[in-house]
Design a protein around this motif. Structure first.
Motif, PDB file in Angstrom:
ATOM      1  N   PHE A 172       6.857  -2.775  -6.628  1.00 60.66           N
ATOM      2  CA  PHE A 172       7.267  -2.487  -5.254  1.00 60.66           C
ATOM      3  C   PHE A 172       7.889  -1.097  -5.162  1.00 60.66           C
ATOM      4  O   PHE A 172       7.676  -0.388  -4.168  1.00 60.66           O
ATOM      5  N   ARG A 173       8.645  -0.699  -6.156  1.00 64.45           N
ATOM      6  CA  ARG A 173       9.245   0.637  -6.147  1.00 64.45           C
ATOM      7  C   ARG A 173       8.166   1.714  -6.178  1.00 64.45           C
ATOM      8  O   ARG A 173       8.288   2.749  -5.516  1.00 64.45           O
ATOM      9  N   VAL A 197       4.737  -9.865  -0.569  1.00 65.07           N
ATOM     10  CA  VAL A 197       3.944  -8.666  -0.322  1.00 65.07           C
ATOM     11  C   VAL A 197       3.592  -8.500   1.155  1.00 65.07           C
ATOM     12  O   VAL A 197       3.684  -7.392   1.704  1.00 65.07           O
ATOM     13  N   LYS A 198       3.211  -9.555   1.826  1.00 66.49           N
ATOM     14  CA  LYS A 198       2.770  -9.427   3.214  1.00 66.49           C
ATOM     15  C   LYS A 198       3.882  -8.874   4.098  1.00 66.49           C
ATOM     16  O   LYS A 198       3.661  -7.958   4.907  1.00 66.49           O
ATOM     17  N   LYS A 218      -4.086   2.692   6.769  1.00 62.58           N
ATOM     18  CA  LYS A 218      -5.088   2.148   5.851  1.00 62.58           C
ATOM     19  C   LYS A 218      -4.600   2.237   4.409  1.00 62.58           C
ATOM     20  O   LYS A 218      -4.784   1.297   3.616  1.00 62.58           O
ATOM     21  N   GLU A 219      -3.954   3.342   4.040  1.00 64.29           N
ATOM     22  CA  GLU A 219      -3.426   3.512   2.683  1.00 64.29           C
ATOM     23  C   GLU A 219      -2.291   2.534   2.407  1.00 64.29           C
ATOM     24  O   GLU A 219      -2.153   2.023   1.289  1.00 64.29           O
ATOM     25  N   LEU A 220      -1.470   2.278   3.406  1.00 66.29           N
ATOM     26  CA  LEU A 220      -0.367   1.325   3.222  1.00 66.29           C
ATOM     27  C   LEU A 220      -0.904  -0.087   3.002  1.00 66.29           C
ATOM     28  O   LEU A 220      -0.364  -0.847   2.187  1.00 66.29           O
ATOM     29  N   ILE A 221      -1.954  -0.434   3.706  1.00 65.49           N
ATOM     30  CA  ILE A 221      -2.593  -1.737   3.489  1.00 65.49           C
ATOM     31  C   ILE A 221      -3.163  -1.809   2.076  1.00 65.49           C
ATOM     32  O   ILE A 221      -3.051  -2.839   1.392  1.00 65.49           O
ATOM     33  N   ALA A 222      -3.746  -0.698   1.613  1.00 65.75           N
ATOM     34  CA  ALA A 222      -4.290  -0.648   0.250  1.00 65.75           C
ATOM     35  C   ALA A 222      -3.181  -0.839  -0.782  1.00 65.75           C
ATOM     36  O   ALA A 222      -3.393  -1.487  -1.818  1.00 65.75           O
ATOM     37  N   CYS A 223      -1.995  -0.294  -0.511  1.00 67.80           N
ATOM     38  CA  CYS A 223      -0.853  -0.498  -1.414  1.00 67.80           C
ATOM     39  C   CYS A 223      -0.544  -1.984  -1.553  1.00 67.80           C
ATOM     40  O   CYS A 223      -0.279  -2.478  -2.649  1.00 67.80           O
ATOM     41  N   GLY A 224      -0.577  -2.673  -0.423  1.00 65.19           N
ATOM     42  CA  GLY A 224      -0.325  -4.109  -0.457  1.00 65.19           C
ATOM     43  C   GLY A 224      -1.383  -4.865  -1.225  1.00 65.19           C
ATOM     44  O   GLY A 224      -1.077  -5.788  -1.992  1.00 65.19           O
ATOM     45  N   GLN A 225      -2.619  -4.473  -1.060  1.00 60.46           N
ATOM     46  CA  GLN A 225      -3.701  -5.132  -1.790  1.00 60.46           C
ATOM     47  C   GLN A 225      -3.552  -4.924  -3.294  1.00 60.46           C
ATOM     48  O   GLN A 225      -3.837  -5.833  -4.087  1.00 60.46           O
ATOM     49  N   GLU A 226      -3.096  -3.746  -3.680  1.00 59.44           N
ATOM     50  CA  GLU A 226      -2.861  -3.480  -5.110  1.00 59.44           C
ATOM     51  C   GLU A 226      -1.730  -4.347  -5.644  1.00 59.44           C
ATOM     52  O   GLU A 226      -1.783  -4.837  -6.781  1.00 59.44           O
TER      53      GLU A 226
END
Length: 233
Positions: free
Chosen positions: A23-24, A62-63, A87-95
């Motif tokens: 998360f960090r 995460v959500k 879109k990149e922030l959503i990708a961070c969550g998916q990772e």
């Protein structure tokens, strides 16, 4: 004389395996994505405030974290944040939902050793599917008698779980890295509370140690748990 502890309840994230470090890293990515659109001063504080506000709406995990990042990005940019950043922030969550599990030092050996002597349960907050994934990938799942994924950790919830899995709170011990969620409410429920510090703990999980309680213990790592239990016999 019978041992005072019959059931061991383990927190999962940052107690059995590393979690907060990921998360960090996402928070650092969040700041990097917004560097051209918002002042960096107090950005971390704004995100934490959003997380604190949103826990009651989205729960832990995460959500809720991703939605808090998106909300903060919209707010600090006065609604000018590009869709590409979202879109990149959503990708961070998916990772975050796919990172490999790395056990805390000694976790595997200690849980395996305790499995033959105590009833073992996992008590964790977070997204249901994500927590199930992490437990399955940890290789520890079959060692536990039960798994409880809860919306929050309160004295009432602990009392209910310890009646379900133990002979009540008196014979239960909760082990975790959060003073606020793992230790204090478990002790208030009548159980033992064992604090195991982790290298990184989410700011919202900090609290003062209940040092006045006879059922509070602190150990530097899970490796010390067998010795602690032996000292109580």
């Amino acid at each position: 004389m019978a041992h005072p502890v019959t059931t061991l309840a383990f927190d999962a994230d940052d107690t059995l395996w590393h979690n907060e470090r990921h998360f960090r890293m996402s928070e650092e990515r969040f700041a990097e994505l917004l560097k051209d659109y918002a002042e960096q001063d107090h950005l971390a504080e704004r995100l934490l405030a959003s997380e604190k506000k949103n826990v009651g709406h989205y729960g832990f995990g995460v959500k809720g974290f991703v939605l808090s990042m998106i909300e903060t990005a919209i707010e600090v940019t006065d609604e000018r944040v590009p869709a590409s950043v979202i879109k990149e922030l959503i990708a961070c969550g998916q990772e975050l939902l796919t990172y490999p599990i790395e056990l805390m030092p000694g976790a595997g050996d200690v849980v395996a050793q305790m499995a033959g002597q105590y009833k073992l349960i996992v008590v964790t907050k977070g997204d249901l599917l994500d927590q199930e994934r992490k437990l399955a990938q940890s290789g520890l799942g079959e060692l536990f008698d039960g798994v409880e994924i809860v919306s929050d950790k309160t004295p009432d919830i602990y009392r209910r779980l310890f009646v379900k899995w133990s002979n009540g709170s008196e014979g239960a011990m909760m082990i975790g890295n959060s003073m606020k969620s793992d230790v204090i409410p478990a002790i208030e429920a009548g159980a033992w509370g064992v604090y195991v510090p982790s290298e990184i703990t989410w700011a919202l999980e900090h609290a003062d140690a209940p040092k006045e309680s006879a059922k509070f213990r602190e150990i530097p790592s899970l490796v010390e748990l067998p010795a602690l239990l032996e000292s109580l016999s």
